[in-house]
Every structure is written in C-alpha cells, then in structure tokens.
Design an enzyme around this catalytic site. Structure first.
Site, PDB file in Angstrom:
ATOM      1  CG  ASP A 264      -2.199   0.881   0.925  1.00  0.00           C
ATOM      2  OD1 ASP A 264      -2.153   1.698  -0.015  1.00  0.00           O
ATOM      3  OD2 ASP A 264      -3.201   0.757   1.654  1.00  0.00           O
TER       4      ASP A 264
HETATM    5  C1  NOJ Z   1      -4.084   3.989   0.032  1.00  0.00           C
HETATM    6  C2  NOJ Z   1      -5.266   3.100   0.259  1.00  0.00           C
HETATM    7  O1  NOJ Z   1      -5.143   2.427   1.489  1.00  0.00           O
HETATM    8  C3  NOJ Z   1      -5.453   2.069  -0.842  1.00  0.00           C
HETATM    9  O2  NOJ Z   1      -6.675   1.423  -0.639  1.00  0.00           O
HETATM   10  C4  NOJ Z   1      -5.395   2.720  -2.188  1.00  0.00           C
HETATM   11  O3  NOJ Z   1      -5.602   1.765  -3.203  1.00  0.00           O
HETATM   12  C5  NOJ Z   1      -4.057   3.404  -2.347  1.00  0.00           C
HETATM   13  N1  NOJ Z   1      -3.928   4.432  -1.320  1.00  0.00           N
HETATM   14  C6  NOJ Z   1      -3.874   4.035  -3.722  1.00  0.00           C
HETATM   15  O4  NOJ Z   1      -4.655   5.152  -3.867  1.00  0.00           O
END
Ligand code: NOJ
Length: 705
Positions: A264
């Site tokens: 993430d």
């Molecule tokens: C952080 C989020 O936790 C995740 O769900 C998301 O896909 C990513 N950012 C990318 O935007």
C-alpha cells in the site's frame, strides 16, 4: 490464458539490475516525479497517471492522452516494457454504483459482477488497466471509516462477492480492451484496527484470521485475481507489508497465487515507523523478502535495492522472482501487444443508458427497509409530501467515498429526481433542515427526512468515535416527529449508524447508504413503490457505539444471556442485542417459512436442507433465504451461528417455493488450536431463515469416521 514464460525468461535475461528494480517501482505523477524516469526504465507502473487525483478528491478528470504519453515514454526505454496503469476504481468509474457495503447488502453476486464489468469497461476507455479493488477486508467495527469500502462482517458473503468482483473486473481474459487487472486488498486484517482508527495496529488470533479474515482473499485467488495489496496494519506485531508467512507461505504456498503483490501507499518505508526496520534499505529488504513485489511510491526499492544486492544483503534471485511475477501480469493483461489505448475508443462506453439502469437497479436492491409501521411505505394516497433534511439537494453526495471519476453534473439532484418519479397529483415541497421544515411539516400529510452522513465522513482515514447521526440530526428528527405527522426516515451513510432513538420516533426507516449516480431516482422508485427495497444487512447494527465490536457470528461465552443466574454477559445500561441483526431487512411484502426438511439426520458426504418459503403479502417480492449452522461442541469454542449459504427467490403473492441447500462436510471445517483445519464429529444446529436471529431450526450429526 495463453502464456509464454519463455518470453518473460528471455526479457529478464536482457535486463540490467537497475531495469529490474525499475519494474518493482510504482510511481504517482501527482507526487514529485520526473517522467524521464520512465524512459530510463525506472518505473514499472503508475497510479493516478491520467492526471487525476484520487483519495477523497472528486471531480478530477483524467485523460487518455496523458496515459498514452507515459506509455510512449515507456516504448522509448531500452527494453520497451509497457507500464501498468493503476487507479482506484472502487465502485464504478463514471457510472458510480452504490458503495461496496451497500452492494453487499444486495446479497447479489451477479449484480456485483455486472457492476464491476461496467467499471472495467469505463476505466479502460481512459487507459486504466489495473484497479485497486476489490477491497475484501472483513469489518466488525463501524467506527472504522473503511467499512464503507468492503463487504461487511461475514466471511461467506465476502468470499462470494470477492469471486464475483474479480470476475467482473478481469473477465476470463484480462487482455481484452474492456477488462482490467484486479487487486485484492488490503491483505490482511486491516479491518481489525484497534478502536476503529484507520492505520492502527490490530491483533487477530490465528483461528479467527484463518476462518474469518482470510477466506475472501482465498476466494479472490481462486478466481484468478492478478494482484494483491499488502495492508498498512501491524497485525499481531508483524506489519502486513513485512509478513512473510502470510504473503509467501499462505498466499503463494498454500493458495498458489501466481500474480504479484503491491504494497500500500508508502507502506514499505513505513516499516521504519512501525519499528521493524532501521532505515529504508532495511525496510526494502524486509518487504521484498516477505513477498512484496512492487513498492507503491515509497521509492525504498528504487533507491536502495541495487546497493543491497551489491553488498550481498539481498539476493538477485529475489528480485528476479518479483520481476517475473510483474511481467507475467503485464503479459496476461496484453500490454506487450497493446500498450496504447485507442483514443478514438467510442464514447459509447462511458455512462451508457444500460450502465445507468444497472446503477439504479443496484441502488434499489441495496436499500434496506429497517422499519415500516402500518405499511407506511410505499407511499400511497398522500397528497402533500414534505421532503426535508441535509440531503434534499444532494448530487455528488450520493456517490460515497472513493469516487474520484464521478462527475456531479452526471447526477440528477435528489429533489429533482423525486419530482420526476412522484405520481401525478402529489405535491412535493422541499426544505433543508431548519425551522422552515418544522413549519412546513404542519402543512404536510407525510414527511420524508433525508438524513445521514456526508461521504467525507467514511472511507479512508475517516473514522468516528460516535456512531450516532452527525451533530444536530437526532434533535431535528425528534422535533419533526413530535409534530405528529407520519415520518419516513431515509439514512444516507457509509457505515451502520447507531440510530436507536430516531428509529423509535418515526414510522418508517429506509437505509439508503451512499447509493451512487442513480441514487435519487432509485430512492423515488422505492418510496413510491415502483421498485421494492431489496437489501439485507451485511453487517450488524449496534444500538450504541459502546456495543462495538458487535457481530452475529460471535462465541457463546460461559455466561450467555438466557442461562440461569444473574452474572451474565451484558451492560448495566443497555440491552445486549443489536438494533438490527446481520441479514435483516424488510420489503414491501412478507414471507413465511415452514416445513424445514433435512434429507437425513446424519451428514455423510452431503445433506440437503430445505424449507418452504411463501410470499404472504400483497406484492411480488425477493427474499434472501439464509442458511446458518452452529457446531454445538468443538475442540475450540464455535460461533453461535455461521452463514453457510444463501439464495434469493422471487415470489408472487401467495406463491410458495421449497428452497433447498446442500451442505457438505468441508463447509463445517474450522481452524483448530494446533493450526490444523477440519470438521469435528458431533451435533450441529441448522437454520433456514430471513436473518441471523430467526429461522426454522433443525439438527444433524456429523459422525465419527
Ligand atoms: C491507500 C489506500 O489504502 C489504498 O486502498 C489505495 O488503493 C491506495 N492508497 C492508492 O490510492
């Protein structure tokens, strides 16, 4: 899927170490980023490449030209390896469907699959080939704002939807121009963040992890999901992005996952904050070793891995393995043949009438009727209707969280949508929530209150410590209700709210969630009876915040309510039962259950469990018939009920149908204290019913073998 590992092998053999590490690097052009890096082979994938931001930002438009520009730069790199272009396409792209939690309420995997297919078709029009969805986190705590993005609290429903969503996004062949690569996230346990505070640590015992949190991910893998995202959470003391056991031994070893894992956002470098890595090089080595193939924007891989290889701290074979997985997905996505998106791709793929129609049907199917005293709904025979509350003019507020590509101007404002749907002769008046609404209540035959939370109050990093309606709303509802007119309360929300007091004061309650682009029309259709509310709760509704966590598949405890004695599990100031149980939902007709039948009282290889369901009301209707089981004695304590299957049936008034489920031993298996998984002999209760608290009960035995 045609696959040519020799192509990947050959490509890999030509790559320099730097080019390999470049493939592991995910960049976001909204951060400081020099596109020249692409030409230099330092970028494997992009997110938000179309130029549009994501997160809670709405109305940012992307463009296929920008995406193609980046792909052309990749074609100018030495090995011409195409980029994978990712974006958060969570519950629709331009056609925004109900939020995922609402979709789960429909208990309709086929509809979820169809909506995901629309999202894929729309997103690929603008060059996106990878979505960071589906989110498969089980959530037992509605304070956590991301409960809006998932499928609720149940592992079986979550698993069915995981499969459907992966199929919808990827299809059979994700190289098709209207399909994209899915990403099962956030692996794993992210929903168990303590206190409902996003990004917080959590602890989950191994049997619960195995039997509750992991199953949706395993289903996604079985359905062929191309990628998996590691979670932000520190789970049981091991940050998910550094968890080799889960990312490698379980995901790949046990389940045979062949795709790649992406971290993430910055979660690789965040291993330093977690306190398991001393610096970025250490963090990168830990994550790569654990099984994270691609680093989302922290650049820890890009900046440190080459040096770590040279110093012998990271074997190059580890990097090769990660590159191979990434190239494999790029190949399966057809990017080597078709890196560019056709800019003349017909606009007929965006926001089509049939997509809108599906969004409307889905919104109706996901709305949950929680109370309907005196059959107030659907509204009939009322001439003067007052519609009041903060959502009367809602447009993009209907989208819900994570809808960066939705456009407010695509939405018919709620008041206008209601006007369009209202029967002739009905006079509708609108007021936001203020004194005017109270004044106009006196002149109305019925009042519809449109209350709830703005989308910004749920989703990532949007947690609440108080599950009641936002400040002032309870008082407003009470003030309107006190005037004695019949009141229909409609709640827009990204989570279960503790609406105990309002529910007791009004005659009808409809939970509309954040219903998406066609939310206004769908609401009108439901209120005026052109459509029936089809939703059942995919998550338990608490009476008060202090009851959280509260979920239907809990353990019995040694002192459950109902046994003798005074010292039983309870609060001094609140009854223990939820406000509404998992699985619950009314509609515009009623159903009766009768004649439970088991094909045997012993389960050998299969057992048929069936019941007659009759539509006892005045209208056709859809009932979600639910099958639950309880294992009465186990080597570990067992949940008081577990959903094992469900079937939706459409019945005409007076019609009866026998609904049959087949139970097999593996559905009764659970994870034991020693980590083994199996079914234990003994007696089981089984129910067929309309929710997790009611139903016809039977009993069978699973014998010693
Ligand atoms: C952080 C989020 O936790 C995740 O769900 C998301 O896909 C990513 N950012 C990318 O935007």
């Amino acid at each position: 899927m045609p696959e040519d590992e020799s192509f990947i092998h050959h490509l890999l053999s030509q790559m320099t170490l730097e080019e390999k590490i470049g493939q592991l690097n995910l960049e976001s052009p909204d951060l400081a980023f020099d596109p020249e890096m692409i030409r230099q082979g330092k970028v494997g994938a992009l997110l938000n490449a179309s130029g549009a931001l994501t997160g809670q930002v709405t109305g940012q438009q992307g463009s296929v030209e920008t995406v193609n520009h980046f792909q052309r730069l990749a074609q100018e790199s030495r090995l011409k390896i195409p980029l994978l272009i990712g974006r958060d396409v969570i519950h629709g792209y331009r056609t925004i469907f109900p939020i995922p939690l609402a979709q789960a309420a429909a208990f309709d995997p086929a509809m979820s699959q169809a909506a995901a297919a629309v999202a894929a078709r729309e997103a690929t029009v603008e060059g996106i080939k990878w979505t960071f969805a589906p989110m498969l986190d089980i959530a037992r705590d509605p304070r956590w704002g991301r409960i809006a993005e998932g499928n609720g609290e149940d592992p079986l429903l979550g698993s069915r939807l995981a499969e459907a969503l992966v199929r919808g996004f990827q299809g059979k062949d994700m190289a098709r121009p209207d399909k994209l690569v899915a990403c099962a996230k956030h692996y794993v346990g992210y929903g168990a963040a303590e206190g409902g505070r996003d990004y917080e640590s959590g602890e989950i015992a191994e049997p619960t992890l195995r039997d509750v949190y992991l199953p949706p991910f395993e289903s996604a893998v079985r359905a062929g999901v191309g990628t998996v995202m590691s979670a932000f959470i520190d789970l049981n003391g091991v940050p998910a992005t550094a968890n080799r056991r889960l990312l490698t031994e379980v995901l790949r070893g046990e389940w045979g996952f062949e795709g790649f894992v992406v971290s993430d956002w910055e979660s690789v470098a965040e291993l330093i904050y977690h306190g398991v890595a001393g610096d970025r090089a250490h963090a990168a080595a830990l994550a790569l070793h654990a099984g994270v193939d691609m680093d989302m924007v922290s650049r820890a891989y890009l900046d440190t891995l080459a040096e770590s290889v040279r110093q012998g701290r990271v074997p190059v074979a580890k990097i090769d393995e990660a590159v191979r997985r990434i190239l494999r997905i790029k190949q399966r996505a057809g990017l080597f043949e078709n890196p560019l998106t056709d800019p003349s791709r017909p606009a007929r793929d965006l926001l089509t009438p049939s997509a809108r129609q599906l969004a409307r049907a889905f919104a109706c199917q996901s709305m949950v009727l929680l109370k309907n005293e005196g059959d107030l709904l659907p509204l009939q025979g009322f001439r003067r209707i007052l519609v009041a509350g903060p959502f009367v003019h809602a447009r993009s507020e209907l989208f819900g969280t994570w809808s960066p590509d939705g456009h407010a101007e695509d939405v018919t404002p709620l008041d206008e949508a209601l006007r369009q749907v209202a029967p002739k002769g009905v006079s509708l008046r609108f007021a936001e929530y203020n004194d005017l609404a109270l004044h106009l209540t006196h002149e109305a035959d019925v009042v519809i209150l449109l209350m709830g939370e703005h989308p910004i109050r749920s989703g990532e990093n949007s947690n609440v410590s108080d599950l009641r309606l936002p400040p002032g709303q309870e008082e407003f509802i009470a003030a309107v209700a006190a005037l004695g007119k019949p009141v229909v309360l409609v709640i827009f929300a990204g989570r279960p709210l503790a609406i105990t007091r309002p529910v007791s004061q009004v005659q009808a309650v409809l939970y509309a969630w954040h219903p998406g682009i066609e939310g206004g029309a769908a609401l009108g259709e439901v209120l005026f009876g052109l459509a029936a509310p089809g939703g059942r709760l995919p998550v338990t509704f608490p009476r008060a915040t202090g009851q959280v966590p509260i979920y239907y598949n809990h353990k019995n405890s040694g002192r459950p309510l109902g046994r003798d004695g005074a010292f039983l599990t309870r609060y001094n100031d609140l009854i223990s039962a939820p406000l509404f149980p998992f699985g619950y939902g009314l509609t515009y007709t009623t159903f009766a259950y009768a004649s439970l039948r088991l094909s045997s009282d012993v389960l050998h290889d299969r057992l048929e469990v069936s019941a007659e369901v009759t539509n006892t009301g005045p209208r056709p209707g859809r009932e979600v018939v639910q099958l639950y089981v309880r294992d009465l004695v186990g080597s570990l304590t067992r949940p008081v009920r577990e959903l094992k299957d469900f079937q939706a049936v459409e019945l005409q008034p007076g019609e009866t149908r026998r609904v049959t489920f087949v139970l097999r031993p593996e559905q009764l298996a659970f994870t034991r204290a020693d980590g083994t998984r199996g079914v234990e002999p003994g007696r089981f209760h089984v129910w067929i019913g309309p929710d997790s608290q009611r139903g016809l009960q039977g009993e069978f035995e699973y014998p010693f073998r």
